[in-house]
Design an enzyme around this catalytic site. Structure first.
Site, PDB file in Angstrom:
ATOM      1  N   CYS A   1      99.860  76.571 -98.932  1.00 59.39           N
ATOM      2  CA  CYS A   1      99.199  75.755 -97.929  1.00 59.39           C
ATOM      3  C   CYS A   1      99.794  74.358 -97.998  1.00 59.39           C
ATOM      4  O   CYS A   1      99.921  73.774 -99.083  1.00 59.39           O
ATOM      5  CB  CYS A   1      97.699  75.717 -98.200  1.00 59.39           C
ATOM      6  SG  CYS A   1      96.782  74.657 -97.089  1.00 59.39           S
TER       7      CYS A   1
ATOM      8  N   HIS B   1     102.989  71.627-102.769  1.00 60.62           N
ATOM      9  CA  HIS B   1     102.015  72.453-102.055  1.00 60.62           C
ATOM     10  C   HIS B   1     100.623  72.111-102.571  1.00 60.62           C
ATOM     11  O   HIS B   1     100.472  71.423-103.584  1.00 60.62           O
ATOM     12  CB  HIS B   1     102.315  73.957-102.178  1.00 60.62           C
ATOM     13  CG  HIS B   1     102.356  74.473-103.581  1.00 60.62           C
ATOM     14  ND1 HIS B   1     103.076  75.571-103.962  1.00 60.62           N
ATOM     15  CD2 HIS B   1     101.771  74.030-104.722  1.00 60.62           C
ATOM     16  CE1 HIS B   1     102.931  75.788-105.243  1.00 60.62           C
ATOM     17  NE2 HIS B   1     102.144  74.878-105.719  1.00 60.62           N
TER      18      HIS B   1
ATOM     19  N   ASN C   1     104.667  70.208-106.974  1.00 63.95           N
ATOM     20  CA  ASN C   1     105.540  71.229-106.391  1.00 63.95           C
ATOM     21  C   ASN C   1     105.475  71.247-104.870  1.00 63.95           C
ATOM     22  O   ASN C   1     105.927  72.190-104.223  1.00 63.95           O
ATOM     23  CB  ASN C   1     105.179  72.614-106.950  1.00 63.95           C
ATOM     24  CG  ASN C   1     105.642  72.778-108.385  1.00 63.95           C
ATOM     25  OD1 ASN C   1     106.671  72.231-108.781  1.00 63.95           O
ATOM     26  ND2 ASN C   1     104.896  73.532-109.173  1.00 63.95           N
TER      27      ASN C   1
END
Length: 398
Positions: free
Chosen positions: A342, A307, A305
């Site tokens: 993040c 991240h 995804n």
């Protein structure tokens, strides 16, 4: 008889022996299937050193075809649901004859799908899968780590979605979610560990889902020791939906809710009175006892995804825990509150504060030591994850 020693991890490779039916290795299980004069490795479970033994062919053998794509619906083979790998029962071509290779699956061996495949139980509300603890999944004390357990929980959850026939083209997303460019993101997870399994042990994981609040889904897990059936880990988590492109949270569309509702079951892995639901305090430079800076995500830390995989945060959180705690205490409880994504370009800081000889009121479990953690951006101090951990002395709780 052919005798040869095999090491822990065996490379998977195609073989060209004509007419090979299969082979049995004590503690390890291999299955070779003949296809167009070429035998293909179809199932494997790597284990410890052992010898090959010649055995007598049984009347039926199992073959497996691994599918990289998502199955269109629930697959039934031999009366069992399977995920991603379709098992079929086929007559042995060597019944009454001599197997040219002389190597077959022993009749006393547990069925391949016991270790390699997941299945639905309890009227398809619960998904169950077994895993062997590998050598690269253990820590210095030769037991599985918290990261290992979290990875197994994640793997079981994804296989649950795939096996249900709901999987779209996203990472754990349903078909209706994929059509709307939606993905799942975890907002909170709480794990309680009674004990950690050792290298070579087999664990059995159950997972199920239920609705939570107006716009969330709860996923729970229970991990058992496969041999004793002792429950050794319990976990619960909360998930919400986010738009894959805008990265903004979204309400659960009615079409997605209709997909999920048949799988909801009102059951708790962790009783409400033992769950950690209290808010985790925010740490600052003034309240943190230790700060570890310069933590940088790698490309391999990213998930499908785009991240950072949520399990990767655990290692960074523990970076600021004192070494003597890591060496002499067991991590028995962890709660994570995810605040933001993040990316690989981020530079992080890990903050930790401790309260020794405290009772963990958050999880209603006595702990020798409790820590509060914060993982944040190093540049602007934006929060990524808040966490709370409980630790017990290895000497006092042997």
């Amino acid at each position: 008889m052919c005798l040869c020693s095999m090491n822990d991890h065996l490379a998977m490779a195609s073989l060209t022996t004509q007419g090979a039916s299969g082979l049995y290795i004590p503690g390890n299980l291999y299955r070779l299937e003949k296809r167009n004069s070429t035998t293909v490795l179809a199932m494997a479970k790597a284990g410890f050193s052992c010898s090959w033994h010649m055995t007598t062919a049984k009347k039926r053998s199992f073959s497996a075809i691994a599918s990289a794509g998502n199955p269109p619906g629930l697959e039934m083979r031999n009366g069992k649901m399977v995920n991603g790998i379709h098992v079929k029962e086929t007559p042995s071509p060597y019944i009454g004859n001599t197997n040219p290779s002389g190597l077959v699956i022993d009749s006393n061996v547990v069925e391949p799908q016991t270790f390699l495949l997941g299945r639905f139980v309890e009227d398809r509300f619960v998904y169950r899968q077994t895993f062997s603890i590998r050598s690269y999944e253990i820590g210095p004390d030769k037991t599985a780590t918290m990261e290992t357990l979290m990875n197994l929980l994640q793997e079981t959850a994804l296989n649950h979605v795939t096996s249900s026939g709901l999987a779209g083209d996203g990472f754990g997303a349903t078909r209706e979610m994929s059509l709307r460019k939606l993905i799942w993101v975890v907002t909170r997870i709480h794990v309680q560990v009674q004990r950690y399994n050792c290298w070579g042990d087999v664990v059995e994981i159950d997972t199920w889902v239920d609705a939570t609040g107006k716009n969330g889904m709860r996923r729970d897990w229970i991990i058992r020791d496969y041999k004793t059936q002792e429950i050794i880990t319990r976990a619960t988590s909360t998930w919400v939906i986010m738009n894959r492109e805008t990265r903004k949270l979204s309400k659960i569309p009615s079409e997605v809710r209709e997909e999920l509702q048949p799988f909801y079951i009102n059951r708790l892995a962790i009783p409400a009175e033992h769950n950690d639901v209290e808010k985790i305090d925010k740490l600052t430079d003034e309240t943190a006892g230790r700060i570890q800076s310069g933590l940088a995500p790698r490309w391999s830390d990213m998930d499908a995804n785009q991240h950072v995989n949520n399990v990767k945060y655990i290692g960074w959180i523990l970076e600021s825990v004192p070494m003597h705690v890591l060496e002499h205490y067991n991590l028995t409880s962890m709660t994570l509150e995810y605040r933001r994504e993040c990316r690989q370009s981020s530079l992080l800081e890990s903050l930790t504060s401790t309260s020794e000889d405290s009772n963990s009121s958050s999880s209603n479990r006595k702990a020798d030591m409790e820590y509060t953690h914060l993982l944040r951006m190093q540049a602007d101090k934006a929060e990524i994850v808040r966490a709370r951990t409980d630790w017990k002395s290895k000497l006092k709780h042997k």
